[in-house]
Write an enzyme that holds these catalytic residues in place. Structure first.
Site, PDB file in Angstrom:
ATOM      1  N   CYS A  56       0.918  -0.852   0.011  1.00  0.00           N
ATOM      2  CA  CYS A  56       0.307   0.058  -0.083  1.00  0.00           C
ATOM      3  C   CYS A  56       0.810   1.325   0.185  1.00  0.00           C
ATOM      4  O   CYS A  56       0.383   2.478   0.586  1.00  0.00           O
ATOM      5  CB  CYS A  56      -1.146  -0.094   1.141  1.00  0.00           C
TER       6      CYS A  56
ATOM      7  N   LYS B 219      -8.186  -0.436  10.551  1.00  0.00           N
ATOM      8  CA  LYS B 219      -7.870  -1.289   9.988  1.00  0.00           C
ATOM      9  C   LYS B 219      -6.981  -2.015  10.319  1.00  0.00           C
ATOM     10  O   LYS B 219      -5.905  -1.979  10.069  1.00  0.00           O
ATOM     11  CB  LYS B 219      -7.610  -0.810   8.570  1.00  0.00           C
TER      12      LYS B 219
ATOM     13  N   LYS C 135     -12.706  -1.587   9.594  1.00  0.00           N
ATOM     14  CA  LYS C 135     -12.874  -2.586   9.078  1.00  0.00           C
ATOM     15  C   LYS C 135     -11.827  -3.733   9.210  1.00  0.00           C
ATOM     16  O   LYS C 135     -10.774  -3.453   9.998  1.00  0.00           O
ATOM     17  CB  LYS C 135     -12.067  -1.743   8.175  1.00  0.00           C
TER      18      LYS C 135
HETATM   19  C1  PBG Z   1      -6.379  -1.729  -0.278  1.00  0.00           C
HETATM   20  C2  PBG Z   1      -8.447  -2.063   0.505  1.00  0.00           C
HETATM   21  C3  PBG Z   1      -8.477  -3.732   1.144  1.00  0.00           C
HETATM   22  C4  PBG Z   1      -9.575  -3.389   0.947  1.00  0.00           C
HETATM   23  C5  PBG Z   1     -10.387  -1.879   1.214  1.00  0.00           C
HETATM   24  N1  PBG Z   1      -9.404  -1.346   0.995  1.00  0.00           N
HETATM   25  C6  PBG Z   1      -7.536  -4.828   0.345  1.00  0.00           C
HETATM   26  C7  PBG Z   1      -6.224  -4.617   1.966  1.00  0.00           C
HETATM   27  O1  PBG Z   1      -5.615  -3.934   2.132  1.00  0.00           O
HETATM   28  O2  PBG Z   1      -5.354  -5.858   1.626  1.00  0.00           O
HETATM   29  C8  PBG Z   1     -10.739  -4.813   1.541  1.00  0.00           C
HETATM   30  C9  PBG Z   1     -11.937  -5.092   1.317  1.00  0.00           C
HETATM   31  C10 PBG Z   1     -12.527  -6.370   1.497  1.00  0.00           C
HETATM   32  O3  PBG Z   1     -12.080  -6.775   2.169  1.00  0.00           O
HETATM   33  O4  PBG Z   1     -13.955  -5.748   1.026  1.00  0.00           O
HETATM   34  N2  PBG Z   1      -5.595  -1.372   0.893  1.00  0.00           N
END
Ligand code: PBG
Length: 324
Positions: free
Chosen positions: A130, A195, A248
């Site tokens: 990221c 997150k 999340k």
């Molecule tokens: C991007 C991102 C992710 C998700 C949303 N934005 C994936 C991650 O961090 O690996 C996950 C969303 C989902 O699992 O529905 N960084």
């Protein structure tokens, strides 16, 4: 009051009583639908692990956006799958890249719909992290400028709100400043502030083709064991200028949503993530559970925990159920 003076069943005895004293109500106003955009025309490639979801070319993105609006959903969140990737995620912030074109098309053809964008680099870097890589590590400070450029390119394309999901420290402040300097002080930031590093993102990484090519995301996404840290992350992002705080995933983190609701006074969003969706759909396909009922119950539980907004792959079905 104790039994037999009090009888809990009295007020559960019929649908009217239950309806009159219901404490939590879901509304399609609270739902946000994620969509995955790819280059091309008339492309609708099924995402194997997410039945009912597809990588969509822009013509189909517009159709799905229209469907969402017709179902009563106020907003979509767009993710892009670019044609090319490189170490600096150039396609994340190019003006004519996939998400930028998708934003323009949706705002042109379904202008009433709020278009939110996921701001991250992982789908655009060849290494799948990221942020940018320096000496085998994700370099926080070197990534900020690219994230801010990405957010700005989305705003310029017409996005109504940006949602950084990268988990770099300081990115909300950097994005806020960049947007403000370019005349976008009215564009809100919905921060993926809290997150967790979660196995529940598995199906999404198939959908967005964004799995890390080496290592994992544990040096930037949060340890699932930590709750106090969630307060710290949220507080930091609020001070940097976030308008909405996101937690999340949702279902294994309802305690976190609840705690944040108690401690902060900004709207809270919860991301009912891909793995949470896929598990229910798989159970339905096995004939073991009723996915529709599970979805309504889980969305309700996320709202009851304290989420004001819910990003969910079930948004259209849930909205139709709520508004029929
Ligand atoms: C991007 C991102 C992710 C998700 C949303 N934005 C994936 C991650 O961090 O690996 C996950 C969303 C989902 O699992 O529905 N960084």
């Amino acid at each position: 009051m104790l039994f037999p003076d009090f009888r809990g069943r009295r007020m559960r005895a019929n649908p009217n009583f239950r309806r009159m004293i219901r404490e939590t109500r879901l509304s399609s106003d609270n739902l946000i639908l994620p969509l995955f955009a790819v280059e091309g025309k008339s492309v609708k490639t099924p995402i194997q692990s997410m039945p009912g979801h597809f990588q969509l070319s822009i013509d189909y993105i517009v159709k799905e956006a229209q469907k969402a609006k017709d179902a009563g959903i106020p907003a979509v969140i767009l993710f892009g799958i670019p044609e090319s990737k490189d170490p600096l995620a150039t396609t994340a912030y190019a003006a004519d890249s996939i998400v930028q074109k998708a934003i323009q098309a949706v705002k042109e053809q379904v202008p009433e719909l709020c278009v939110i964008t996921d701001v991250c680099l992982c789908a655009y870097t060849d290494h799948g992290h990221c942020g940018v890589i320096d000496n085998g590590e994700v370099d926080n400070d070197a990534s900020l400028d690219l994230l801010a450029k990405t957010a700005l390119s989305h705003a310029r394309a017409g996005a109504d709100m940006v949602a950084p999901s990268d988990m770099m420290d300081g990115r909300v402040a950097e994005i806020r400043q960049t947007l403000d300097e370019d005349g976008f002080s009215d564009i809100p930031i919905m921060s993926y502030a809290v997150k967790y590093s979660s196995a529940f993102y598995g199906p999404f990484r198939d959908a967005a083709e964004s799995a890390p090519q080496f290592g994992d995301r544990k040096t930037y996404q949060m340890d699932p064991a930590n709750a106090n840290e969630a307060i710290r992350e949220a507080t930091m992002d609020i001070e940097e200028g976030a308008d909405i705080i996101m937690v999340k995933p949702a279902l294994s983190y309802l305690d976190i949503i609840y705690r944040l609701k108690e401690e902060i006074d900004l709207p809270i969003a919860a991301y009912n993530v891909s793995g949470e969706y896929s598990i229910m759909m798989a159970g339905e396909m096995m004939g073991w559970v009723d996915a529709k009922a599970l979805i309504m119950e889980t969305l309700l539980s996320i709202k009851r925990a304290g989420a004001d907004l819910i990003i969910t792959y079930s948004a259209v079905d849930a909205a139709r159920e709520l508004n029929h």
